[in-house]
Write a protein that holds these residues in place. Structure first.
Motif, PDB file in Angstrom:
ATOM      1  N   UNK A 159       0.612  -4.124   0.994  1.00  0.00           N
ATOM      2  CA  UNK A 159      -0.087  -3.186   1.862  1.00  0.00           C
ATOM      3  C   UNK A 159       0.383  -2.760   3.138  1.00  0.00           C
ATOM      4  N   UNK A 160       0.232  -1.541   3.675  1.00  0.00           N
ATOM      5  CA  UNK A 160       0.595  -1.267   4.911  1.00  0.00           C
ATOM      6  C   UNK A 160      -0.685  -1.739   5.858  1.00  0.00           C
ATOM      7  N   UNK A 161      -0.478  -1.653   7.262  1.00  0.00           N
ATOM      8  CA  UNK A 161      -1.486  -2.048   8.118  1.00  0.00           C
ATOM      9  C   UNK A 161      -2.518  -1.237   8.147  1.00  0.00           C
ATOM     10  N   UNK A 162      -2.619   0.069   7.558  1.00  0.00           N
ATOM     11  CA  UNK A 162      -3.633   0.960   7.405  1.00  0.00           C
ATOM     12  C   UNK A 162      -4.196   1.179   6.029  1.00  0.00           C
ATOM     13  N   UNK A 163      -3.840   0.146   5.221  1.00  0.00           N
ATOM     14  CA  UNK A 163      -4.347   0.231   3.825  1.00  0.00           C
ATOM     15  C   UNK A 163      -4.930  -0.952   3.495  1.00  0.00           C
ATOM     16  N   UNK A 164      -6.038  -0.778   2.565  1.00  0.00           N
ATOM     17  CA  UNK A 164      -6.924  -1.934   2.045  1.00  0.00           C
ATOM     18  C   UNK A 164      -6.810  -1.835   0.551  1.00  0.00           C
ATOM     19  N   UNK A 165      -6.990  -2.946  -0.090  1.00  0.00           N
ATOM     20  CA  UNK A 165      -6.875  -2.880  -1.634  1.00  0.00           C
ATOM     21  C   UNK A 165      -8.253  -3.353  -1.941  1.00  0.00           C
ATOM     22  N   UNK A 166      -9.010  -2.431  -2.704  1.00  0.00           N
ATOM     23  CA  UNK A 166     -10.369  -2.622  -3.322  1.00  0.00           C
ATOM     24  C   UNK A 166      -9.998  -3.175  -4.687  1.00  0.00           C
ATOM     25  N   UNK A 167     -10.193  -4.378  -5.036  1.00  0.00           N
ATOM     26  CA  UNK A 167      -9.990  -4.942  -6.305  1.00  0.00           C
ATOM     27  C   UNK A 167     -11.223  -5.302  -7.244  1.00  0.00           C
ATOM     28  N   UNK A 168     -10.984  -4.919  -8.531  1.00  0.00           N
ATOM     29  CA  UNK A 168     -12.157  -5.152  -9.652  1.00  0.00           C
ATOM     30  C   UNK A 168     -11.579  -6.105 -10.598  1.00  0.00           C
ATOM     31  N   UNK A 169     -12.318  -7.098 -10.755  1.00  0.00           N
ATOM     32  CA  UNK A 169     -12.092  -8.387 -11.843  1.00  0.00           C
ATOM     33  C   UNK A 169     -12.733  -8.196 -12.781  1.00  0.00           C
ATOM     34  N   UNK A 170     -12.280  -7.719 -14.009  1.00  0.00           N
ATOM     35  CA  UNK A 170     -13.044  -7.590 -15.017  1.00  0.00           C
ATOM     36  C   UNK A 170     -14.208  -6.725 -14.923  1.00  0.00           C
ATOM     37  N   UNK A 206      -7.494  -0.535  -6.420  1.00  0.00           N
ATOM     38  CA  UNK A 206      -7.499   0.922  -5.693  1.00  0.00           C
ATOM     39  C   UNK A 206      -7.167   0.733  -4.355  1.00  0.00           C
ATOM     40  N   UNK A 207      -6.119   1.608  -3.922  1.00  0.00           N
ATOM     41  CA  UNK A 207      -5.343   1.491  -2.447  1.00  0.00           C
ATOM     42  C   UNK A 207      -6.243   2.466  -1.763  1.00  0.00           C
ATOM     43  N   UNK A 208      -6.689   2.190  -0.588  1.00  0.00           N
ATOM     44  CA  UNK A 208      -7.635   3.066   0.349  1.00  0.00           C
ATOM     45  C   UNK A 208      -6.978   3.399   1.606  1.00  0.00           C
ATOM     46  N   UNK A 209      -6.855   4.370   2.126  1.00  0.00           N
ATOM     47  CA  UNK A 209      -6.090   4.663   3.317  1.00  0.00           C
ATOM     48  C   UNK A 209      -7.219   4.675   4.621  1.00  0.00           C
ATOM     49  N   UNK A 210      -6.977   3.865   5.680  1.00  0.00           N
ATOM     50  CA  UNK A 210      -8.034   3.734   6.536  1.00  0.00           C
ATOM     51  C   UNK A 210      -7.555   4.699   7.929  1.00  0.00           C
ATOM     52  N   UNK A 211      -6.709   5.545   7.741  1.00  0.00           N
ATOM     53  CA  UNK A 211      -6.558   6.213   8.725  1.00  0.00           C
ATOM     54  C   UNK A 211      -7.269   7.467   8.927  1.00  0.00           C
ATOM     55  N   UNK A 212      -7.100   8.294  10.089  1.00  0.00           N
ATOM     56  CA  UNK A 212      -8.223   9.453  10.177  1.00  0.00           C
ATOM     57  C   UNK A 212      -7.735  10.612   9.253  1.00  0.00           C
ATOM     58  N   UNK A 213      -8.610  11.156   8.428  1.00  0.00           N
ATOM     59  CA  UNK A 213      -8.012  12.087   7.443  1.00  0.00           C
ATOM     60  C   UNK A 213      -8.653  13.547   8.240  1.00  0.00           C
ATOM     61  N   UNK A 214      -7.763  14.625   8.106  1.00  0.00           N
ATOM     62  CA  UNK A 214      -8.102  15.904   8.884  1.00  0.00           C
ATOM     63  C   UNK A 214      -8.128  16.912   7.503  1.00  0.00           C
ATOM     64  N   UNK A 215      -9.516  17.273   7.528  1.00  0.00           N
ATOM     65  CA  UNK A 215     -10.057  18.417   6.442  1.00  0.00           C
ATOM     66  C   UNK A 215      -9.984  19.768   6.920  1.00  0.00           C
ATOM     67  N   UNK A 216      -9.197  20.707   6.565  1.00  0.00           N
ATOM     68  CA  UNK A 216      -9.362  22.043   6.925  1.00  0.00           C
ATOM     69  C   UNK A 216     -10.347  22.800   6.162  1.00  0.00           C
ATOM     70  N   UNK A 217     -11.653  23.160   6.735  1.00  0.00           N
ATOM     71  CA  UNK A 217     -12.528  23.826   5.829  1.00  0.00           C
ATOM     72  C   UNK A 217     -12.204  25.171   5.732  1.00  0.00           C
TER      73      UNK A 217
END
Length: 257
Positions: free
Chosen positions: A23-34, A56-67
């Motif tokens: 995992x990169x520095x800006x990523x976290x792993x959400x793990x489900x066991x059974x 499930x890999x989650x990105x913690x960086x700021x996301x830009x959404x164009x509305x």
């Protein structure tokens, strides 16, 4: 026997390697066991037990959404198209996975509906002149709704406001009228100040008998510097006043016929 052990070692190595995730520095792993949530992991190398655990890999960086542009009917019944840009980041990876099916899509939809709602409660003049206030209101509402999802909205900025052509012409005419009004007010204030100065000058000249004569000589000097052969001799009104009084008294004393 050695071949069997080698196969087992080979399978075990493949099993272990398949569970290693980087995992990169800006990523976290959400793990489900059974199917049960475990504390999220990362960054760096993490091990996910094959078959038993799902990541499930989650990105913690700021996301830009164009509305995209939204059709907004303002409080004073003017239809405009308003677009914006939204900045957010995930602060709790576990909730971003367990509390909402797709936090990106959900945040986008929430931002669009909030933009239309806030725009519908605002008059056109406020929408055009108080963008900072509207940005803060939209950010506050969206951030309050996304907080249970582990999402933090950091900034909302209105990007563009498209007005109908007839409304653009009306606003241009209003601005031109406002500029004309300001010009007339400034001109009137200038005339008033000039009249005040002239009145002050008249009082100064009337306080000294020689002041008017000096002003007359100064005027003659200014005329002479322009190579002008015309000479002006102003006649004070006070000289003609006795004749006016005599004429008035004579007309009053004359008998009516």
């Amino acid at each position: 026997m050695a071949t069997g052990v080698g196969v087992i070692v080979f399978i075990g190595a493949i099993f272990i390697l398949s569970g290693l995730k980087v995992l990169n520095e800006y990523e976290r792993a959400v793990v489900f066991r059974l199917g049960r949530l475990t504390p999220y992991r990362g960054p760096g190398v993490v091990f996910v037990i094959p078959v038993l655990e799902r990541m499930a890999r989650i990105d913690l960086r700021t996301v830009t959404l164009d509305i995209p542009p939204q059709d907004v009917i303002t409080k004073d019944n003017v239809t405009v198209k308003v677009s914006a840009v939204l900045y957010f980041r995930v602060v709790d990876p576990s909730r971003a996975v367990t509390e909402v099916a797709n936090y990106l899509f959900a945040t986008m939809q929430l931002a669009q509906t909030t933009l239309r709602s806030v725009g519908g409660q605002t008059e056109l003049d406020e929408l055009l002149s108080q963008r900072d206030k509207l940005n803060a209101r939209i950010q506050e509402i969206v951030d309050l709704q996304t907080e249970p999802w582990g999402v933090k909205v950091t900034l909302v900025e209105l990007k563009n406001i498209d007005l109908p052509q007839d409304m653009q012409r009306a606003i241009a005419a209003q601005a031109e009228a406002e500029r004309s009004r300001r010009a007339k007010v400034i001109h009137a204030e200038g005339e008033f100040q000039a009249a005040q100065r002239l009145a002050d000058a008249a009082r100064v000249l009337s306080s000294q008998e020689s002041a008017l004569q000096l002003r007359y000589l100064q005027t003659l000097a200014e005329i002479a510097t322009e190579n002008n052969s015309t000479t002006l001799f102003p006649i004070p009104i006070d000289i003609l006043r006795p004749f006016y009084e005599m004429a008035r008294k004579g007309s009053a004393a004359a008998p009516e016929r």
